[in-house]
Scaffold this active site. Structure first.
Site: not given
Length: 485
Positions: A123, A153, A224-226, A281-282
């Site tokens: 993101h 992400d 801002g830590n992302s 695994l379905g």
């Protein structure tokens, strides 16, 4: 009597020495245990190790011109052209060209190799036209996106540099709840910031990403830590900071980091294959305890033979789970001998597998345990490497239609095929001049829309493009393009 007292006194002294020595050994052992478990009070060493490898990332998305459809104001039309002399719809819809504002954002990233590979959040880079990376020593670089993975992400970006500072990567599986960690990043415009806390929980799922097994921490994490680093007390990377869950949007809740077990797989797959390889695994399901509680709410009693594991609510016919004999109502308890207590733990183990890998699956069927070894498959039901397709596979050039074409064909949007080379469109019978309007139920207004449709379809269970559009004569057309061939 004196001799007896003398010997007794000596024995007591020896015993006291023995007790003292034993106590000392226990205290010393306890001290060593604290050090080994990574719980020292002084965290300056960890900060010194981590700070040089954590970077500031500036995101820029340039202003763009877009066509939007708007509802006309009938009174505006009446007063500007009361008798309709100049044509055009009265009180209908109309199109208008709008200029989107320039967007900027900032976040963090972690250098994982001296030649400039940096891990951050998806993101943080999605849709960016420019990425600028600033190091702890204020050196500045332009970065390019190597690959992204929306389900976790995570993103891998690259700068052209040499001998850049890096961070040691630890196995996040070794983390313990209660262990000290540091969150390192650039929150609220405050560069090179370090906050401390403990690991509050592991394998946490909060429903934000497609694949989750978060490390939860009470170390202060803010906007801002992302993309920044979560490090242990030895200054080793254990996670990539991803988000904050808070009632206020600022640090009054808990932070969540993506563990290095997931990060390492994403980086390795992007480097080797260009996209993340997923073994499935379905099945569909969830935590056993959640299923039991749901049934209790319905006043139904359930006895699955356990209160832990993954409840199987659906089994795909040709998936690995079906091959193992899984049925609806079964409970998965172990994968490769590792205990599974909830869905997030299963996801983390499965994410580190690739199509073609074999896995040992232990499950309860009618409360009886069974163990089977099965070969895992990709979303398309085979063991092949899945590569994300690009628009080049279509073998054609396209452009948004003009206002004149919209009026002539009585349509509001579309992409005109202006050149056809060897490729999927030619194989399907699409010719020059055809206007592509919809692909797999998505409107095609920009070239980026078509690019995204191709990428999404190439990674899906059925890698097919269903294309609808209009010929220059106004005749409608419908085509099936198989990307899997």
């Amino acid at each position: 009597m004196k001799k007896v007292q003398k010997y007794l006194f000596g024995a007591m002294c020896i015993a006291a020495l023995g007790i003292s020595a034993g106590t000392f050994m226990k205290v010393n052992a306890a001290s060593e245990a604290v050090t080994i478990s990574g719980q020292p009070v002084d965290l300056t060493y960890a900060a010194e190790k981590a700070l040089p490898a954590v970077v500031h990332i500036k995101y820029v998305q340039n202003s763009k011109t877009q066509t939007v459809r708007m509802q006309s104001d009938p009174f505006e039309d009446f007063f500007s052209d009361p008798f309709g002399f100049f044509g055009g719809p009265q009180g209908g819809t109309r199109e208008r060209q709008v200029q989107t504002p320039k967007k900027t954002a900032t976040g963090s990233g972690v250098i994982i190799s001296p030649d400039g590979y940096i891990v951050t959040n998806n993101h943080m880079v999605e849709g960016a036209d420019e990425l600028t990376v600033t190091l702890n020593d204020n050196r500045e670089f332009s970065a390019r996106i190597v690959g992204t993975d929306k389900t976790t992400d995570l993103a891998l970006i690259k700068v052209d540099g040499k001998n850049l500072p890096t961070i040691s990567i630890a196995n996040s599986d070794d983390l313990k709840v209660g262990e000290w960690v540091l969150a390192v990043g650039n929150p609220l415009g405050l560069n090179n910031t370090v906050t401390a806390g403990i690991v509050s929980a592991k394998a946490r799922s909060i429903g934000a990403n497609g694949v989750e097994s978060f490390i939860q921490t009470d170390a202060a994490i803010n906007q801002g830590n992302s993309g920044g680093a979560l490090v242990n007390a030895r200054g080793e990377l254990v996670g990539i900071n991803d988000m904050l869950v808070s009632p206020t949007g600022s640090n009054i809740g808990y932070g969540f980091a993506i563990p290095t077990t997931l990060m390492n797989k994403v980086v390795a797959d992007i480097k080797q294959y260009g996209t993340v390889q997923r073994a499935l695994l379905g099945i569909k399901g969830g935590d056993v305890i959640n299923y039991i509680n749901e049934q209790k709410d319905k006043e139904k009693e359930v006895d699955l033979g356990t209160n832990e594991g993954v409840y199987v609510s659906e089994v795909e016919a040709d998936g690995a789970g079906a091959d193992a004999g899984l049925e609806t109502g079964d409970v998965i308890t172990h994968l490769d001998g590792k205990k599974v207590t909830k869905m997030s733990e299963l996801q983390e183990i499965m994410f580190n597998k690739r199509p073609g890998d074999k896995i040992s699956l232990t499950f309860l069927h009618n409360k009886k345990s069974h163990t089977k070894t099965v070969t895992l498959k990709n979303a398309q039901g085979n063991t092949n490497v899945v590569k994300q397709a690009d628009m080049d596979v279509l073998g054609a050039d396209v452009r948004p239609i003009t206002s004149q074409q919209k009026e002539q064909l009585n349509i509001n949007y579309g992409l005109e095929v202006i050149k056809v080379n060897n490729g999927k469109l030619k194989e399907a019978g699409i010719t020059k001049g055809f206007v592509i309007q919809r692909v797999n139920d998505a409107d095609m207004k920009t070239v980026e829309d078509l690019q995204q449709a191709v990428k999404d379809a190439s990674m899906s269970k059925e890698p097919v493009l269903v294309i609808r559009g209009t010929y220059p004569t106004g005749k409608r057309g419908y085509f099936i393009v198989d990307l899997g061939q």
